[in-house]
Design an enzyme around this catalytic site. Structure first.
Site, PDB file in Angstrom:
ATOM      1  N   ASN A  56      -6.108   4.295  -7.156  1.00 22.21           N
ATOM      2  CA  ASN A  56      -7.265   4.838  -6.654  1.00 22.21           C
ATOM      3  C   ASN A  56      -8.309   5.385  -7.812  1.00 22.21           C
ATOM      4  O   ASN A  56      -9.241   4.504  -8.134  1.00 22.21           O
ATOM      5  CB  ASN A  56      -7.199   6.171  -5.644  1.00 22.21           C
ATOM      6  CG  ASN A  56      -8.143   6.277  -4.660  1.00 22.21           C
ATOM      7  OD1 ASN A  56      -9.061   5.374  -4.661  1.00 22.21           O
ATOM      8  ND2 ASN A  56      -8.420   7.535  -4.196  1.00 22.21           N
TER       9      ASN A  56
ATOM     10  N   ASP B 265      -7.852   8.565   0.433  1.00 26.42           N
ATOM     11  CA  ASP B 265      -8.427   7.381   1.406  1.00 26.42           C
ATOM     12  C   ASP B 265      -8.289   7.554   2.952  1.00 26.42           C
ATOM     13  O   ASP B 265      -8.776   6.828   3.710  1.00 26.42           O
ATOM     14  CB  ASP B 265      -7.812   5.848   1.044  1.00 26.42           C
ATOM     15  CG  ASP B 265      -8.437   5.487  -0.319  1.00 26.42           C
ATOM     16  OD1 ASP B 265      -9.742   5.787  -0.720  1.00 26.42           O
ATOM     17  OD2 ASP B 265      -7.857   4.440  -0.920  1.00 26.42           O
TER      18      ASP B 265
ATOM     19  N   SER C  87      -7.709   0.766   3.357  1.00 26.09           N
ATOM     20  CA  SER C  87      -8.293   0.457   1.978  1.00 26.09           C
ATOM     21  C   SER C  87      -9.264  -0.614   2.044  1.00 26.09           C
ATOM     22  O   SER C  87      -9.743  -0.876   3.372  1.00 26.09           O
ATOM     23  CB  SER C  87      -7.062  -0.272   1.338  1.00 26.09           C
ATOM     24  OG  SER C  87      -7.586  -0.853  -0.013  1.00 26.09           O
ATOM     25  N   SER C  88     -10.064  -0.878   1.140  1.00 27.40           N
ATOM     26  CA  SER C  88     -11.104  -1.511   1.306  1.00 27.40           C
ATOM     27  C   SER C  88     -10.879  -3.031   0.310  1.00 27.40           C
ATOM     28  O   SER C  88     -11.574  -3.835   0.043  1.00 27.40           O
ATOM     29  CB  SER C  88     -12.562  -0.928   0.594  1.00 27.40           C
ATOM     30  OG  SER C  88     -12.815  -0.238   1.136  1.00 27.40           O
TER      31      SER C  88
ATOM     32  N   GLY D 138     -13.660  -1.740  -6.955  1.00 32.96           N
ATOM     33  CA  GLY D 138     -14.758  -0.976  -6.892  1.00 32.96           C
ATOM     34  C   GLY D 138     -15.026   0.040  -5.766  1.00 32.96           C
ATOM     35  O   GLY D 138     -16.115   0.171  -4.964  1.00 32.96           O
ATOM     36  N   GLY D 139     -14.017   0.312  -5.193  1.00 30.21           N
ATOM     37  CA  GLY D 139     -13.921   1.161  -3.773  1.00 30.21           C
ATOM     38  C   GLY D 139     -14.469   0.475  -2.733  1.00 30.21           C
ATOM     39  O   GLY D 139     -14.330  -0.698  -2.449  1.00 30.21           O
TER      40      GLY D 139
ATOM     41  N   THR E 217      -9.534   0.049  -9.942  1.00 30.72           N
ATOM     42  CA  THR E 217      -8.764  -0.529  -9.180  1.00 30.72           C
ATOM     43  C   THR E 217      -8.827  -2.075 -10.167  1.00 30.72           C
ATOM     44  O   THR E 217      -9.387  -2.060 -11.016  1.00 30.72           O
ATOM     45  CB  THR E 217      -9.477  -0.972  -7.809  1.00 30.72           C
ATOM     46  OG1 THR E 217      -9.415   0.097  -7.297  1.00 30.72           O
ATOM     47  CG2 THR E 217      -8.482  -2.111  -7.241  1.00 30.72           C
TER      48      THR E 217
ATOM     49  N   ARG F 215       0.735  -1.151   0.137  1.00 36.77           N
ATOM     50  CA  ARG F 215      -0.048   0.157  -0.180  1.00 36.77           C
ATOM     51  C   ARG F 215       0.899   1.114   0.006  1.00 36.77           C
ATOM     52  O   ARG F 215       1.981   1.394   0.701  1.00 36.77           O
ATOM     53  CB  ARG F 215      -0.860  -0.299   1.056  1.00 36.77           C
ATOM     54  CG  ARG F 215      -1.873   1.177   1.348  1.00 36.77           C
ATOM     55  CD  ARG F 215      -2.885   1.110   0.343  1.00 36.77           C
ATOM     56  NE  ARG F 215      -3.964   1.776   0.869  1.00 36.77           N
ATOM     57  CZ  ARG F 215      -4.890   2.096   0.065  1.00 36.77           C
ATOM     58  NH1 ARG F 215      -5.184   1.631  -1.275  1.00 36.77           N
ATOM     59  NH2 ARG F 215      -6.173   2.930   0.630  1.00 36.77           N
TER      60      ARG F 215
ATOM     61  N   THR G  57      -4.149  -0.692  -7.302  1.00 37.05           N
ATOM     62  CA  THR G  57      -4.923   0.395  -7.717  1.00 37.05           C
ATOM     63  C   THR G  57      -4.066   1.759  -7.716  1.00 37.05           C
ATOM     64  O   THR G  57      -2.974   1.949  -7.302  1.00 37.05           O
ATOM     65  CB  THR G  57      -6.048   0.598  -6.657  1.00 37.05           C
ATOM     66  OG1 THR G  57      -7.002   1.809  -7.292  1.00 37.05           O
ATOM     67  CG2 THR G  57      -5.519   1.180  -5.271  1.00 37.05           C
TER      68      THR G  57
HETATM   69  O1  DON Z   1      -7.911   1.214  -1.567  1.00 34.27           O
HETATM   70  C1  DON Z   1      -9.063   1.294  -1.865  1.00 34.27           C
HETATM   71  O2  DON Z   1     -10.016   0.865  -1.114  1.00 34.27           O
HETATM   72  C2  DON Z   1      -9.596   2.299  -2.844  1.00 34.27           C
HETATM   73  N1  DON Z   1      -8.404   3.377  -3.253  1.00 34.27           N
HETATM   74  C3  DON Z   1      -9.886   1.484  -4.119  1.00 34.27           C
HETATM   75  C4  DON Z   1     -10.160   2.271  -5.415  1.00 34.27           C
HETATM   76  C5  DON Z   1     -11.310   1.384  -6.095  1.00 34.27           C
HETATM   77  O3  DON Z   1     -11.479   0.367  -5.750  1.00 34.27           O
HETATM   78  C6  DON Z   1     -11.657   2.313  -7.197  1.00 34.27           C
HETATM   79  N2  DON Z   1     -12.380   1.338  -8.020  1.00 34.27           N
HETATM   80  N3  DON Z   1     -13.176   0.890  -8.720  1.00 34.27           N
END
Ligand code: DON
Length: 580
Positions: A412, A434, A463-464, A484-485, A392, A115, A410
């Site tokens: 982001n 984040d 992060s997720s 997908g955040g 991502t 990360r 990712t």
């Molecule tokens: O680390 C994370 O949770 C976010 N930065 C991820 C971003 C993300 O998955 C965007 N996607 N579609």
């Protein structure tokens, strides 16, 4: 004319091979567990190894390594570097992520944390406007939005510790594709046109991703990235030091100085990827390994599974109002915890064992009303939340020894900040968003955070991302993860329940309609495809149901006995599940 008996014998002679063929085919159907000819969607099948990613080139590059006798880590690292070239919206060297590895031979499970980190000079006040409010322009679109990148260190560490091929071999397909180009496809062109305005502040990004006059490439025209090829070659020659201490690092810090960025020579030189112990849970007899903090993914996944285990989802039925209600309540409870207790474990004391314990889940889920949605404001307090798109990418790999790799990384947002470091071809992430810049104020994914995820120099932002490996009888059974955040965790959860509770094959589990609730905002999101009756039942229970965009993009593998099945998510075109 032949006597009747001889004609009969001829007929029987013909019939026999036909019967034999039918019997063998039927037996094969039975002998290949997990293959259901009646299934609505069919996964890709292989016997030795498989790679599933969002890029055809990455899948093929990884697969070639497997065919040559490399292991799953070799293939994953190769795929990871390849995507830095062929999937620049998420896979740049200027980002970060997580790689989960399971080796059944030694029963070793490792979580590689690469990360991004906050630069030493980063302070929350830098991301606020004059009124002291969080300023998304600064944490998303400005050069100070970039955290110290981890991808090169992470992939190199994985290869060094668990791989068998050289870094030069792992980088070869990436170098070739960057140097000689690959045909741009519709998806790449469309995603670039969406960020063109943002990219205009970066002459290097415009030079690489658009034609001279700023025009988009046409489908099939080659995207060539000479600077990136040079960067990759330097890493092949000198290892990750080229990026963190050598020629590339000088270009990064030069750019930072010129544009008022934060990343210094010391930030880069001191960056380290870390091998962590995955979080581990158990769901209906399956062992779950997933990503520990600084991702919230694994903890939340196990917390939700522990609660869901207390409900007979299989009997409730897939995507029935009852199942969705129970899932949404569990999601809300877990995402509320995310906002309180999750952060970088090197800075805050995350109560992981409590959050993933069955006892804690029992207490939490006891409050779920079987008939009514609990308003989110009856759970811990929070704010309002907009949602924006990001990007991502996830890939899953299995080799002929059953070693499994699940990797999510990712920048982001799509193409991160959109800024390319001049002369390197490296896009910079915008991962600083984040952090919870101001506690209680949601980030780009509507996620509200607290002190645990407050920004501090050198800290990793929460992060997720949820790379996950599920074991059955001690062997990798399901390897999955998604983009997908904030939607990542619920997407992975549903891939798991679709397979384990609802008996779907991996393609059905991937394609099925998804739902999501993240506590705040107090909305139940669904993809299109739920029946109007179900939506009505959920509304009557008190949910504010919002039907909208697709959720996530999962890349998954299931292994049953000696048989490997895989599926890439049709929500994003351009991916490939392929095995041998
Ligand atoms: O680390 C994370 O949770 C976010 N930065 C991820 C971003 C993300 O998955 C965007 N996607 N579609």
């Amino acid at each position: 004319m032949k006597p009747y008996s001889s004609r009969l014998a001829m007929k029987l002679g013909l019939l026999f091979p036909i019967l034999l063929f039918l019997t063998i085919t039927a037996a094969e159907g039975k002998e290949r567990p997990g293959f259901d000819p009646e299934a609505r969607f069919h996964p890709v099948y292989a016997e030795h190894g498989m790679v599933v990613s969002e890029s055809v080139y990455a899948t093929r590059a990884g697969l070639e390594v497997l065919r040559e006798g490399g292991n799953a880590v070799d293939a994953a690292v190769t795929a990871g570097f390849t995507m830095a070239v062929t999937y620049p919206r998420a896979g740049s060297l200027g980002g970060g992520g997580f790689m989960l590895i399971y080796l059944p031979g030694t029963k070793e499970a490792a979580a590689i944390d690469y990360r991004e980190k906050a630069p030493g000079a980063a302070r929350s006040s830098m991301y606020l406007n004059e009124k002291g409010e969080a300023n998304g322009e600064k944490s998303l679109h400005h050069i100070i939005a970039a955290g110290v990148p981890g991808t090169v260190a992470g992939l190199a560490l994985a290869l060094d510790k668990y791989g068998t091929i050289t870094l030069e071999r792992a980088l070869r397909p990436a170098i070739d594709l960057a140097e000689n180009g690959f045909p741009a496809d519709e998806e790449l062109i469309r995603s670039l046109s969406r960020v063109k305005e943002r990219m205009k502040v970066s002459p290097d990004s415009m030079k690489i991703f658009f034609k001279d006059g700023g025009e988009s490439y046409a489908a099939g025209e080659p995207l060539i990235q000479k600077d990136l090829a040079r960067t990759l070659r330097q890493i092949a020659e000198s290892g990750p030091d080229a990026f963190y201490k050598g020629a590339v690092s000088e270009k990064i810090t030069g750019f930072m100085k010129e544009k008022g960025g934060l990343i210094t020579k010391e930030d880069l030189a001191s960056y380290e990827a870390i091998v962590r112990k995955p979080v581990r849970g158990n769901y209906r007899g399956y062992d779950i390994y997933s990503m520990p903090p600084p991702s919230s993914g694994g903890v939340l996944l196990i917390e939700m599974l522990n609660m869901l285990e207390r409900f007979p989802l299989g009997a409730y039925g897939h995507n029935s109002a009852r199942t969705i209600h129970v899932m949404a309540e569990c999601m809300k409870l877990a995402y509320a915890d995310r906002s309180m207790y999750l952060g970088d474990p090197d800075f805050v004391d995350v109560p992981v064992s409590r959050l993933i314990s069955k006892e804690y889940a029992r207490g939490l889920s006891a409050g779920i009303d079987p008939e009514r949605a609990t308003p989110s404001d009856m759970m811990p307090p929070g704010g309002k939340a907009p949602r924006e798109g990001g990007n991502t990418t996830h890939f899953s790999v299995i080799d002929k020894w059953g070693n499994a790799v699940s990797n999510t990384y990712t920048l982001n947002f799509n193409y991160g900040t959109g800024l390319t470091v001049p002369g390197t071809g490296v896009l910079l992430n915008n991962e600083m968003d984040d952090f919870s810049i101001t506690p209680g104020v949601p980030n780009a994914y509507g996620l509200t955070g607290g002190e645990y995820n407050a920004l501090a120099p050198g800290k990793r932002m929460l992060s997720s991302m949820t790379p996950t490996i599920v074991l059955r009888d001690g062997k990798p059974f399901l390897i999955t993860g998604s983009v997908g955040g904030s939607l990542i965790i619920s997407t992975v959860l549903q891939v798991l329940t679709n397979v384990i509770d609802f008996g779907m094959n991996v393609a059905e589990a991937t394609f099925a309609v998804r739902v999501h609730h993240q506590w705040l905002p107090d909305e139940l999101l669904t993809e299109r495809g739920l029946s109007a009756d179900t939506v009505k039942l959920l509304s009557d229970m008190g949910y504010s149901v919002v039907t909208g965009d697709t959720m996530g993009s999962a890349q998954s593998i299931v292994k049953i006995g000696d048989y490997i099945y895989g599926a890439t998510d049709p929500r994003r075109p351009g991916g490939l599940a392929e095995g041998y």
